[in-house]
Write a protein that holds these residues in place. Sequence first.
Motif, short mmCIF file in Angstrom:
data_model
loop_
_atom_site.label_atom_id
_atom_site.label_comp_id
_atom_site.label_asym_id
_atom_site.label_seq_id
_atom_site.Cartn_x
_atom_site.Cartn_y
_atom_site.Cartn_z
N VAL A 1 1.13 -1.42 -0.14
CA VAL A 1 0.12 0.14 -0.04
C VAL A 1 0.79 1.56 -0.27
O VAL A 1 1.84 1.28 0.12
CB VAL A 1 -0.65 -0.03 1.05
CG1 VAL A 1 -1.70 1.33 1.46
CG2 VAL A 1 -1.89 -0.96 1.31
N GLY A 2 0.77 2.33 -1.13
CA GLY A 2 1.51 3.60 -0.75
C GLY A 2 0.44 4.35 -0.62
O GLY A 2 -1.09 4.15 -0.66
N LEU A 3 0.96 5.81 -0.69
CA LEU A 3 0.34 6.80 -1.18
C LEU A 3 1.49 7.44 -1.69
O LEU A 3 2.28 8.00 -1.75
CB LEU A 3 0.31 7.76 0.88
CG LEU A 3 0.00 7.00 1.55
CD1 LEU A 3 0.06 7.27 3.36
CD2 LEU A 3 -1.34 7.03 1.61
N HIS A 4 0.26 9.39 -2.25
CA HIS A 4 0.68 9.97 -3.02
C HIS A 4 2.00 10.89 -2.59
O HIS A 4 1.89 11.11 -3.09
CB HIS A 4 -0.78 10.60 -4.10
CG HIS A 4 -1.14 9.25 -4.80
ND1 HIS A 4 -0.48 8.03 -5.95
CD2 HIS A 4 -2.32 8.57 -4.98
CE1 HIS A 4 -1.31 7.75 -6.23
NE2 HIS A 4 -2.54 7.66 -5.52
N LEU A 5 0.34 11.62 -2.07
CA LEU A 5 1.22 12.72 -0.84
C LEU A 5 2.20 13.00 0.42
O LEU A 5 0.70 12.25 1.39
CB LEU A 5 0.32 13.64 -0.93
CG LEU A 5 -0.64 14.08 -1.94
CD1 LEU A 5 -0.88 15.20 -2.27
CD2 LEU A 5 0.48 15.26 -2.89
N PRO A 6 3.07 13.11 0.80
CA PRO A 6 3.72 12.60 1.75
C PRO A 6 3.01 13.78 2.81
O PRO A 6 2.74 13.45 3.65
CB PRO A 6 4.79 12.31 2.17
CG PRO A 6 5.03 12.84 0.97
CD PRO A 6 3.93 12.82 -0.22
N THR A 7 2.69 14.84 2.19
CA THR A 7 2.38 16.09 3.02
C THR A 7 1.34 16.52 2.11
O THR A 7 1.33 16.61 1.30
CB THR A 7 3.37 16.92 3.36
OG1 THR A 7 3.72 17.26 2.30
CG2 THR A 7 4.96 16.40 4.67
N LEU A 8 0.34 17.06 3.62
CA LEU A 8 -0.77 17.50 3.12
C LEU A 8 -0.93 18.74 3.78
O LEU A 8 -1.11 19.06 5.23
CB LEU A 8 -2.45 17.12 3.01
CG LEU A 8 -3.46 18.08 1.89
CD1 LEU A 8 -3.20 17.89 0.81
CD2 LEU A 8 -4.01 16.54 2.00
N SER A 9 -1.53 20.20 3.16
CA SER A 9 -1.56 21.28 4.54
C SER A 9 -2.89 21.83 3.93
O SER A 9 -2.82 22.79 2.64
CB SER A 9 -0.16 22.83 4.22
OG SER A 9 -0.54 23.78 4.41
N VAL A 10 -3.84 22.10 4.46
CA VAL A 10 -4.53 22.81 4.18
C VAL A 10 -5.01 23.84 5.28
O VAL A 10 -4.91 24.40 6.10
CB VAL A 10 -6.47 21.73 4.52
CG1 VAL A 10 -5.83 20.85 3.14
CG2 VAL A 10 -6.41 21.32 5.93
N GLN A 11 -6.11 25.17 4.77
CA GLN A 11 -7.19 26.36 5.17
C GLN A 11 -7.57 25.36 6.20
O GLN A 11 -8.77 24.79 5.59
CB GLN A 11 -6.68 27.06 4.62
CG GLN A 11 -7.06 28.15 5.85
CD GLN A 11 -5.81 28.85 5.35
OE1 GLN A 11 -4.82 29.02 4.74
NE2 GLN A 11 -6.04 29.57 7.14
#
Lengths: 113, 113
Positions: free
Chosen positions: A4-14
Amino acid sequence: GESVGLHLPTLSVQEGDNSIINCAYSNSASDYFIWYKQESGKGPQFIIDIRSNMDKRQGQRVTVLLNKTVKHLSLQIAATQPGDSAVYFCAENISGSQGNLIFGKGTKLSVKP
Amino acid sequence: NAGVTQTPKFQVLKTGQSMTLQCAQDMNHNSMYWYRQDPGMGLRLIYYSASEGTTDKGEVPNGYNVSRLNKREFSLRLESAAPSQTSVYFCASSLNRGGTEAFFGQGTRLTVV
């Protein structure tokens, strides 16, 4: 090997925006998927799960979407709050295997106030 | 209802020392697991116990032993600790293996010097 893998290691949202965390899996025999949330210094906490006979499942402010055609899983968080800041893991269970969950590496979600 | 309880929360060992990590669950679950979590590696399964009286190797069993003492308790032993075993260890339990969510303890942060 398949994993299993992930596309984005970090995500910053408002704060107040919607968040989408993605996960790719490569084993077509996987039949059960879970999203976990892990806050700093704590153990993973169950958020929502979905079985392979479904393509969408909703919880409180969270929705999981499963696209078996492209082997993709996503977690949508509505109206993201500062308390949602954490690392999110997807996990898969391969049908017919020993039945243990296989975890992805995680995506860190940061919510800006 | 405490869920999954791990002890200790923190531990520092010298290379070559031994220790046992304790885990207990009060949810009457059949299956229990030990994972380790390293930065960028996600959760990797060390050993699991599908039911009382059985134990099996997971993805990274070398250097560890386990005991399923009874339905509630599942311990992890390091016979001769190595710096490579510095990690955060999580115990988890689930009603059954495969297709059900796992509940996690708060973790044991182990440092081997």
